[in-house]
Design an enzyme around this catalytic site. Structure first.
Site, PDB file in Angstrom:
ATOM      1  N   THR A 101     -18.131 -42.253 -11.884  1.00 48.81           N
ATOM      2  CA  THR A 101     -18.100 -43.601 -12.440  1.00 48.81           C
ATOM      3  C   THR A 101     -19.116 -44.423 -11.661  1.00 48.81           C
ATOM      4  O   THR A 101     -18.968 -44.642 -10.457  1.00 48.81           O
ATOM      5  CB  THR A 101     -16.701 -44.228 -12.323  1.00 48.81           C
ATOM      6  OG1 THR A 101     -15.785 -43.420 -13.058  1.00 48.81           O
ATOM      7  CG2 THR A 101     -16.701 -45.638 -12.892  1.00 48.81           C
ATOM      8  N   LYS A 176     -16.494 -46.421 -19.608  1.00 46.58           N
ATOM      9  CA  LYS A 176     -15.605 -46.233 -18.455  1.00 46.58           C
ATOM     10  C   LYS A 176     -15.219 -47.568 -17.839  1.00 46.58           C
ATOM     11  O   LYS A 176     -14.102 -47.743 -17.340  1.00 46.58           O
ATOM     12  CB  LYS A 176     -16.284 -45.339 -17.407  1.00 46.58           C
ATOM     13  CG  LYS A 176     -15.391 -45.026 -16.189  1.00 46.58           C
ATOM     14  CD  LYS A 176     -14.120 -44.284 -16.565  1.00 46.58           C
ATOM     15  CE  LYS A 176     -13.176 -44.094 -15.383  1.00 46.58           C
ATOM     16  NZ  LYS A 176     -13.650 -43.128 -14.395  1.00 46.58           N
ATOM     17  N   LYS A 244     -14.432 -49.845  -6.066  1.00 45.83           N
ATOM     18  CA  LYS A 244     -15.852 -49.729  -6.433  1.00 45.83           C
ATOM     19  C   LYS A 244     -16.032 -49.901  -7.934  1.00 45.83           C
ATOM     20  O   LYS A 244     -16.915 -50.623  -8.399  1.00 45.83           O
ATOM     21  CB  LYS A 244     -16.369 -48.367  -5.971  1.00 45.83           C
ATOM     22  CG  LYS A 244     -17.777 -48.001  -6.436  1.00 45.83           C
ATOM     23  CD  LYS A 244     -17.785 -47.109  -7.675  1.00 45.83           C
ATOM     24  CE  LYS A 244     -17.125 -45.772  -7.424  1.00 45.83           C
ATOM     25  NZ  LYS A 244     -17.191 -44.881  -8.619  1.00 45.83           N
TER      26      LYS A 244
END
Length: 296
Positions: A101, A176, A244
């Protein structure tokens, strides 16, 4: 579709999810070359017949299809674009598939640089955590050229069940981000639901039997809530990596002029867990914030 006899697979990132993913490809009969910063993590794969690469450059020179599943965008950038990275050393006609990701803008940059070298780069982040990786039931979100997606689809089918082509380079990463936004806000609801049940004097395990099967049902409710109740905070997905992801999504939303108050709240609460030293735990210790905060 790529001829199976011509495929040598490279896999970079033998972590919580990457190890299982690489193992599925090895079990499917493909020659496998692996690289990880810690060789010990690849020990089981090497015992099963995988070969070791000493650098991403070494791996790129040996493999025709490379999967990467690492931690942060800066790791992705170094692995793909660094002097000893994949793109400067990859073979023309190779396929590079990043399942980390990462930032959509970086996915576009990697695609453009790969294209100059006759290489197809695809962003294909996943959802499903350690369970989805082990059971080969990941949801895979794909960005890149449609023809490249179709060529590697048989390989992706060894890793997941829900595989959707989303569009041009970066589209997989944007998808995502939508996924992570939904999870972040949902985790607040999952934790508050459990805490409410506890405070009402209910058996929370029985409550889960009812609500997971109804309109409140979600992956987090079915898979992470039982872990919360059992005090199992082992990582299926690290808090540090989720933070993150949330930061990337907040930055992307800001760039598009969009407010994300639910996501921002979730990130601020997960930041509290990092302050308590939980960055390497799974995302489920989030319930401890609800139990100690005023609203919990």
């Amino acid at each position: 579709m790529l001829p199976k006899e011509n495929i040598v697979i490279g896999f970079i990132g033998i972590g919580v999810m990457g190890k299982s993913m690489a193992e599925h490809l090895l079990d499917a009969g493909y020659p496998l070359v692996v690289y990880s910063r810690t060789k010990e993590k690849a020990a089981e794969l090497l015992m099963k017949g995988a070969k070791w690469a000493i650098t991403p450059k070494d791996l790129a020179e040996k493999a025709s299809v490379v999967f990467t599943m690492v931690g942060y965008p800066n790791d992705v950038e170094e692995i793909y674009l660094g002097e000893n990275g994949l793109i400067p050393n990859g073979k023309e006609g190779s396929f590079f598939i990043d399942m980390t990701t990462s930032a959509p803008s970086l996915a576009v940059k990697i695609y453009e640089e790969a294209k100059k070298n006759g290489i197809q780069a695809i962003d294909a982040p996943v959802s499903g955590g350690d369970v989805g990786a082990k059971e080969a039931k990941l949801s895979i979100m794909v960005g890149g050229e449609k023809e490249a997606f179709e060529a590697i689809l048989p390989l992706l089918e060894h890793l997941g069940l829900n595989i959707v082509y989303q569009g041009k380079a970066g589209a997989g990463q944007h998808t995502k981000m939508s996924n992570q936004i939904a999870i972040a806000s949902n985790m607040i609801g999952v934790c508050e639901a459990i805490i409410y049940a506890e405070k009402a004097g209910l058996n929370p395990e029985n409550v889960l039997k009812s609500i997971t099967a109804g309109a409140a049902g979600s992956w987090s409710l079915s898979n992470l809530a039982p872990r919360m109740l059992n005090g199992n905070f082992e990582p299926g997905f690290y808090i540090k990596h989720f933070i993150k992801d949330m930061k990337i999504a907040i930055d992307e939303a800001d760039h598009m002029g969009m407010e994300v108050p639910g996501l921002s709240l979730a990130k601020s609460l997960y930041d509290q867990l990092v302050e308590k030293g939980e960055e390497n735990s799974g995302t489920q210790p989030f319930i401890s914030i609800g139990r100690t905060n005023r609203y919990g």
